[in-house]
Design an enzyme around this catalytic site. Sequence first.
Site, PDB file in Angstrom:
ATOM      1  N   ARG A 180      -0.813  -8.456  13.380  1.00 47.98           N
ATOM      2  CA  ARG A 180      -1.488  -7.326  12.473  1.00 47.98           C
ATOM      3  C   ARG A 180      -2.079  -7.818  11.517  1.00 47.98           C
ATOM      4  O   ARG A 180      -3.256  -7.400  11.232  1.00 47.98           O
ATOM      5  CB  ARG A 180      -0.344  -6.297  12.278  1.00 47.98           C
ATOM      6  CG  ARG A 180       0.228  -5.425  13.503  1.00 47.98           C
ATOM      7  CD  ARG A 180       1.317  -4.750  12.998  1.00 47.98           C
ATOM      8  NE  ARG A 180       1.409  -3.878  11.808  1.00 47.98           N
ATOM      9  CZ  ARG A 180       2.372  -3.498  11.167  1.00 47.98           C
ATOM     10  NH1 ARG A 180       3.374  -3.811  11.480  1.00 47.98           N
ATOM     11  NH2 ARG A 180       1.963  -2.473  10.210  1.00 47.98           N
ATOM     12  N   ARG A 195      10.703  -1.481  12.249  1.00 48.99           N
ATOM     13  CA  ARG A 195       9.809  -0.801  13.039  1.00 48.99           C
ATOM     14  C   ARG A 195       9.427  -2.218  14.190  1.00 48.99           C
ATOM     15  O   ARG A 195       9.626  -3.124  13.677  1.00 48.99           O
ATOM     16  CB  ARG A 195       8.477  -0.732  12.496  1.00 48.99           C
ATOM     17  CG  ARG A 195       8.640   0.629  12.225  1.00 48.99           C
ATOM     18  CD  ARG A 195       7.314   0.962  10.997  1.00 48.99           C
ATOM     19  NE  ARG A 195       5.996   0.524  11.453  1.00 48.99           N
ATOM     20  CZ  ARG A 195       4.956   0.234  10.356  1.00 48.99           C
ATOM     21  NH1 ARG A 195       4.920   1.126   9.548  1.00 48.99           N
ATOM     22  NH2 ARG A 195       3.831  -0.328  11.121  1.00 48.99           N
ATOM     23  N   ARG A 203      10.858  -5.742   6.190  1.00 43.89           N
ATOM     24  CA  ARG A 203      10.650  -4.281   5.733  1.00 43.89           C
ATOM     25  C   ARG A 203      11.532  -3.498   6.761  1.00 43.89           C
ATOM     26  O   ARG A 203      11.455  -3.634   7.972  1.00 43.89           O
ATOM     27  CB  ARG A 203       9.286  -4.197   5.920  1.00 43.89           C
ATOM     28  CG  ARG A 203       8.909  -2.851   5.613  1.00 43.89           C
ATOM     29  CD  ARG A 203       7.501  -2.767   5.498  1.00 43.89           C
ATOM     30  NE  ARG A 203       6.715  -2.483   6.498  1.00 43.89           N
ATOM     31  CZ  ARG A 203       5.492  -1.931   6.372  1.00 43.89           C
ATOM     32  NH1 ARG A 203       4.829  -1.513   5.576  1.00 43.89           N
ATOM     33  NH2 ARG A 203       5.133  -1.586   7.785  1.00 43.89           N
ATOM     34  N   ARG A 207     -10.500   1.152   8.736  1.00 44.91           N
ATOM     35  CA  ARG A 207     -10.225  -0.266   9.180  1.00 44.91           C
ATOM     36  C   ARG A 207     -11.280  -1.009   9.488  1.00 44.91           C
ATOM     37  O   ARG A 207     -11.296  -2.097  10.019  1.00 44.91           O
ATOM     38  CB  ARG A 207      -9.155  -0.597  10.096  1.00 44.91           C
ATOM     39  CG  ARG A 207      -7.785  -0.024   9.524  1.00 44.91           C
ATOM     40  CD  ARG A 207      -6.841  -1.362   9.752  1.00 44.91           C
ATOM     41  NE  ARG A 207      -5.448  -1.135  10.132  1.00 44.91           N
ATOM     42  CZ  ARG A 207      -4.371  -0.541   9.858  1.00 44.91           C
ATOM     43  NH1 ARG A 207      -4.385   0.494   9.175  1.00 44.91           N
ATOM     44  NH2 ARG A 207      -3.189  -0.956  10.486  1.00 44.91           N
ATOM     45  N   LYS A 267       0.849  -1.172  -0.014  1.00 43.58           N
ATOM     46  CA  LYS A 267       0.039  -0.068  -0.001  1.00 43.58           C
ATOM     47  C   LYS A 267       0.863   1.249   0.040  1.00 43.58           C
ATOM     48  O   LYS A 267       0.495   2.180  -0.764  1.00 43.58           O
ATOM     49  CB  LYS A 267      -0.924   0.176   1.249  1.00 43.58           C
ATOM     50  CG  LYS A 267      -2.198  -0.756   1.135  1.00 43.58           C
ATOM     51  CD  LYS A 267      -3.001  -0.482   2.486  1.00 43.58           C
ATOM     52  CE  LYS A 267      -2.145  -1.075   3.551  1.00 43.58           C
ATOM     53  NZ  LYS A 267      -2.333  -0.607   4.897  1.00 43.58           N
TER      54      LYS A 267
HETATM   55  P1  AMP Z   1       0.048   0.715   9.832  1.00 43.74           P
HETATM   56  O1  AMP Z   1       1.127   1.393   9.827  1.00 43.74           O
HETATM   57  O2  AMP Z   1      -1.330   1.182   8.993  1.00 43.74           O
HETATM   58  O3  AMP Z   1       0.098  -1.073   9.781  1.00 43.74           O
HETATM   59  O4  AMP Z   1      -0.651   0.790  11.422  1.00 43.74           O
HETATM   60  C1  AMP Z   1       0.184   0.574  12.312  1.00 43.74           C
HETATM   61  C2  AMP Z   1      -0.754   0.536  13.971  1.00 43.74           C
HETATM   62  O5  AMP Z   1      -1.347   1.599  14.069  1.00 43.74           O
HETATM   63  C3  AMP Z   1      -1.827  -0.505  13.378  1.00 43.74           C
HETATM   64  O6  AMP Z   1      -1.287  -1.807  13.737  1.00 43.74           O
HETATM   65  C4  AMP Z   1      -2.632  -0.171  14.474  1.00 43.74           C
HETATM   66  O7  AMP Z   1      -2.369  -0.664  15.837  1.00 43.74           O
HETATM   67  C5  AMP Z   1      -2.671   1.495  14.346  1.00 43.74           C
HETATM   68  N1  AMP Z   1      -3.691   1.985  13.313  1.00 43.74           N
HETATM   69  C6  AMP Z   1      -3.363   2.381  12.082  1.00 43.74           C
HETATM   70  N2  AMP Z   1      -4.369   2.755  11.392  1.00 43.74           N
HETATM   71  C7  AMP Z   1      -5.533   2.405  12.120  1.00 43.74           C
HETATM   72  C8  AMP Z   1      -7.058   2.725  11.925  1.00 43.74           C
HETATM   73  N3  AMP Z   1      -7.522   3.266  10.961  1.00 43.74           N
HETATM   74  N4  AMP Z   1      -7.698   2.116  13.044  1.00 43.74           N
HETATM   75  C9  AMP Z   1      -7.087   1.639  14.236  1.00 43.74           C
HETATM   76  N5  AMP Z   1      -5.910   1.363  14.444  1.00 43.74           N
HETATM   77  C10 AMP Z   1      -5.002   1.933  13.483  1.00 43.74           C
END
Ligand code: AMP
Length: 222
Positions: A176, A165, A132, A93, A18
């Site tokens: 995740r 990360r 990553r 989400r 993405k």
């Molecule tokens: P990402 O970088 O999109 O994988 O997000 C990292 C973490 O941030 C996720 O594992 C969630 O804990 C939190 N997060 C990101 N976007 C959302 C969302 N739209 N709703 C809830 N938690 C989020």
Amino acid sequence: MAGNALDLVLLGPVGAGKGTQARRVSEKYGVPHIASGDLLRSHRAQDTDLGRQAKTYMDRGALVPDDLVISMIVDRMRQPDAGHGVLLDGFPRTLTQARALDKELEVEGRRLKLALYLQVPFDVLVERAAGRWTCRTCQTTYNYRVNPPRKPGICDIDGGELYQREDDRLEVVSERIRVYVEDTVPVVDYYRERGILHEIDGTRDIESVAADIERQIGAAVW
Ligand code: AMP
């Protein structure tokens, strides 16, 4: 103008590609790339109230509560650069978030044009995400197998340091992905029923996926 805004959602679990695709779309169509995960990480880096609240959820791969994420995204969408459209990445989400997004766009006289779902099998996702590395300054991601940086450990774009990360570690990544798929199925169905979902095979190379995305955007704005 608002009716012509280009509002897009990019769906797909961690490792689906993405971020890479979103940066390209954002540049090509001139709409800001708004990634909920990046915004949350920047709140954490600045040690804001939201950042502190989000930390406990993020560290174990769980979703941050809807009300916190929704108000963060709505604030971002009201910035002047978002007036002609947005490319949302990582948001919505959950169904609650998807409905909140519709409401926010409606207030502006806008409507979501397209939801793109990047699909990649679970084992490929785990392998990609666990390899990553992310730039500390601009958040660009690299994968040492699929798209390595030109110089090891250094970002091609701004020379920033690459790091792994905490939540890209193997156990957390698997959790995740599981959480993403479980929570996001209703969101995918919601957009499918509205006829604006387009599923994209994310196992292909970056250029083929990008070409597919551009075709879909072209068709959606016609
Ligand atoms: P990402 O970088 O999109 O994988 O997000 C990292 C973490 O941030 C996720 O594992 C969630 O804990 C939190 N997060 C990101 N976007 C959302 C969302 N739209 N709703 C809830 N938690 C989020």
